[in-house]
Design an enzyme around this catalytic site. Structure first.
Site, PDB file in Angstrom:
ATOM      1  CE  LYS A  23      -2.874   0.879   3.625  1.00 46.92           C
ATOM      2  NZ  LYS A  23      -2.667   2.262   4.112  1.00 46.92           N
ATOM      3  CB  SER A  24       3.797   2.294   2.034  1.00 45.55           C
ATOM      4  OG  SER A  24       3.204   2.204   3.294  1.00 45.55           O
ATOM      5  NE  ARG A  28       6.244   6.468   0.867  1.00 42.47           N
ATOM      6  CZ  ARG A  28       5.294   6.302   1.805  1.00 42.47           C
ATOM      7  NH1 ARG A  28       4.169   5.643   1.532  1.00 42.47           N
ATOM      8  NH2 ARG A  28       5.466   6.802   3.016  1.00 42.47           N
ATOM      9  N   GLY A  97      -4.878   8.219   5.305  1.00 41.39           N
ATOM     10  CA  GLY A  97      -3.973   9.197   5.906  1.00 41.39           C
ATOM     11  C   GLY A  97      -2.766   9.446   5.019  1.00 41.39           C
ATOM     12  CB  SER A 171       5.044   9.740  11.414  1.00 39.04           C
ATOM     13  OG  SER A 171       4.202   9.881  10.287  1.00 39.04           O
ATOM     14  CD  GLN A 173       0.445   8.306   7.092  1.00 38.07           C
ATOM     15  OE1 GLN A 173      -0.108   9.113   7.828  1.00 38.07           O
ATOM     16  NE2 GLN A 173      -0.137   7.195   6.686  1.00 38.07           N
ATOM     17  CG  ASP A 323       0.451  -0.067   9.384  1.00 40.06           C
ATOM     18  OD1 ASP A 323       0.032   0.775  10.200  1.00 40.06           O
ATOM     19  OD2 ASP A 323       0.905   0.234   8.270  1.00 40.06           O
ATOM     20  NE  ARG A 354      -5.461   0.070  12.876  1.00 45.03           N
ATOM     21  CZ  ARG A 354      -4.755   0.238  11.758  1.00 45.03           C
ATOM     22  NH1 ARG A 354      -3.433   0.275  11.810  1.00 45.03           N
ATOM     23  NH2 ARG A 354      -5.365   0.359  10.597  1.00 45.03           N
ATOM     24  NE  ARG A 396      -2.665  -1.781   8.338  1.00 43.12           N
ATOM     25  CZ  ARG A 396      -2.329  -2.104   7.085  1.00 43.12           C
ATOM     26  NH1 ARG A 396      -2.444  -3.345   6.666  1.00 43.12           N
ATOM     27  NH2 ARG A 396      -1.862  -1.198   6.248  1.00 43.12           N
TER      28      ARG A 396
HETATM   29  C1  S3P Z   1       2.420   4.787   6.164  1.00 40.83           C
HETATM   30  C2  S3P Z   1       3.029   5.090   7.345  1.00 40.83           C
HETATM   31  C3  S3P Z   1       2.536   4.645   8.648  1.00 40.83           C
HETATM   32  C4  S3P Z   1       1.553   3.489   8.528  1.00 40.83           C
HETATM   33  C5  S3P Z   1       0.551   3.723   7.441  1.00 40.83           C
HETATM   34  C6  S3P Z   1       1.230   3.933   6.096  1.00 40.83           C
HETATM   35  C7  S3P Z   1       2.991   5.316   4.916  1.00 40.83           C
HETATM   36  O1  S3P Z   1       1.857   5.720   9.265  1.00 40.83           O
HETATM   37  O2  S3P Z   1       0.910   3.249   9.748  1.00 40.83           O
HETATM   38  O3  S3P Z   1      -0.314   2.601   7.342  1.00 40.83           O
HETATM   39  O4  S3P Z   1       2.648   4.826   3.820  1.00 40.83           O
HETATM   40  O5  S3P Z   1       3.813   6.244   4.994  1.00 40.83           O
HETATM   41  P1  S3P Z   1       2.650   6.838  10.118  1.00 40.83           P
HETATM   42  O6  S3P Z   1       3.575   7.493   9.194  1.00 40.83           O
HETATM   43  O7  S3P Z   1       1.602   7.794  10.597  1.00 40.83           O
HETATM   44  O8  S3P Z   1       3.316   6.106  11.226  1.00 40.83           O
END
Ligand code: S3P
Length: 438
Positions: A23-24, A28, A97, A171, A173, A323, A354, A396
């Site tokens: 997913k990440s 990107r 997010g 983080s 993100q 996660d 969670r 999840r």
């Molecule tokens: C992610 C970073 C993580 C993760 C999320 C995906 C990403 O969050 O929990 O599912 O793709 O950068 P955080 O950056 O808030 O820890």
């Protein structure tokens, strides 16, 4: 649409799973492909709600992204840096997010343009100041409810200043939003994290030709120098270890199980679950390891463990398995002793709280779980009895509860099981294929 699923306990899991795309990395691939010059070919994209939200937002920003078809590679035509058009519509990030936070970085740097980002009920309650604050240090103008902390977020694009920014939380993100903003800043931008978070953005930016340097102890300091164009690439997206983790834990616990997981991403910033599985004494083997498009991958064979030892999760490992805490909390219920998950208050601001939700739902099966301020204490050995449980809209949680239901005596019901569509729409089909009923 609320979808209730019934799951009968017992049976075992056997077979091969081709794990869906990461997913990440899927997010990107679209975002970085969009701001590159030329074509980016994407293969292995995760066809699920979250990455599709990113695609939808980028289309509204003027990027030509074709209709994405499950399991079909596709090409996007990048528009180059700082070339988004000002959208006539609000950008809807859905439940994602990553979509909202990464785009906030790029949009804050899109001078003389205005944007509004929103999301579903869950995303609208998640904290955004963790991204707004560092972007404001760079000169960004971002506004939102709750003192700029909550969506809808309004972004007034500006020419940003390069800065040195220490982030209080590890983080990816937050780090990625700052790095993306730094691509067009007026000087270098340096991010220093308290612990290493997933580094997919850094790897991909480097592959696209960005001037990015990884420094410091454990690579916690990342510096981006603006001025270089990004050039479109071919991206092969590995399977998501976070999706594989449901099967890794299920196969370890459910008697007489043996699962081969194909094509799993093994980026060391994501493999905390394997470290915990080592501590538990799980029986798994990684095969056919290779590096594809800058990311390590391999196949993982997992079979039922003889017995499972309890574990403690704390400190710097958290970002490497953030996660996987929901499924690890299920695992802890089947270890011989008491496990502890500490330093995990970040879990309270995920798609749901969670810690609270897993404690509440697992108790319904008879689990011995205590919610702490920053974690969970879980004692294994209780016999799970079938229950009526609820994902509370969290993907999840839905999938963790499915595995818990397989371990319960009787037939359980999972309400709002469709939450899994956010990251793993084929989860229930894979479960059906793997499951041999007794
Ligand atoms: C992610 C970073 C993580 C993760 C999320 C995906 C990403 O969050 O929990 O599912 O793709 O950068 P955080 O950056 O808030 O820890």
């Amino acid at each position: 649409m609320n979808q209730t699923r019934t799951i009968k306990g017992g049976g075992n899991l056997k077979g091969i799973v081709k794990v869906p795309g990461d997913k990440s990395i899927s997010h990107r691939s679209l975002i970085i492909g969009s701001i590159a010059k030329g074509e980016t070919l994407i293969e292995g994209f995760l066809f699920s709600e979250d990455p599709l939200s990113t695609a939808d937002c980028l289309r509204k920003l003027g990027v030509n992204i074709p209709d994405i078809i499950r399991d079909k590679p596709f090409t996007i035509q990048g528009i180059g840096l700082d070339n988004f058009s000002e959208p006539s519509q609000i950008l809807n990030c859905g439940n994602s997010g990553t979509t909202m936070r990464l785009l906030m970085g790029l949009l804050a740097a899109s001078k003389n343009k205005n944007f509004i980002l929103t999301g579903d009920n869950s995303l609208s309650e998640r904290p955004m100041n963790r991204v707004c604050k560092p972007l404001r240090m760079m000169g960004g103008k971002l506004f939102g409810r709750d003192n700029g902390n909550k969506a809808p977020i309004t972004v007034v694009g500006e020419k940003l200043r390069g800065c040195v920014i220490g982030t209080p939380i590890a983080s990816a993100q937050v780090k990625s939003a700052i790095l993306l903003a730094g691509l067009t800043a007026n000087g270098p931008t340096s991010v220093i994290e308290p612990a290493s978070s997933r580094d997919h953005t850094e790897r991909m930016l480097k592959a696209f030709g960005a001037d990015i340097q990884i420094r410091g102890e454990l690579g916690r300091n990342i510096v981006i120098n603006p001025g270089r164009d990004l050039i479109g690439q071919k991206i092969l997206i590995p399977g998501d270890i976070s999706s594989a983790s449901f099967w890794m834990i299920a196969a370890s616990i459910i008697p007489n199980s043996y699962i081969t997981l194909k094509n799993v991403g093994l980026n060391p910033t994501r493999t905390g679950i394997l470290e915990i599985m080592d501590k538990m004494g799980c029986d798994y083997e990684i095969k056919d390891q290779k590096v594809i498009a800058g990311e390590p991958i391999g196949n993982i064979d997992v079979r039922t463990a003889n017995s499972l030892k309890p574990f403690i999760i704390e400190g710097a490992i958290l970002p490497k398995l953030i996660d996987e805490i929901p499924i690890l909390s299920v695992a802890a219920c089947f270890c011989d002793g008491t496990s502890q998950i500490k330093d995990a208050s970040e879990l309270r601001v995920k798609e749901t709280d969670r810690l609270k939700v897993m404690a509440r739902q697992l108790k319904k099966f008879g689990a011995l779980v205590e919610e702490e301020d920053d974690g969970l204490t879980i004692t294994g050995g209780s016999n799970f009895i079938a229950a009526e449980v609820d994902s509370e809209t969290d993907h999840r949680v839905a999938m963790s509860l499915a595995i818990a239901s397989l371990l319960a005596k009787g037939t359980s019901k999972i309400y709002r099981s469709e939450a899994s569509n956010v990251s793993y729409p084929s989860f229930w089909n894979d479960l059906e294929d793997l499951l041999n009923s007794n």
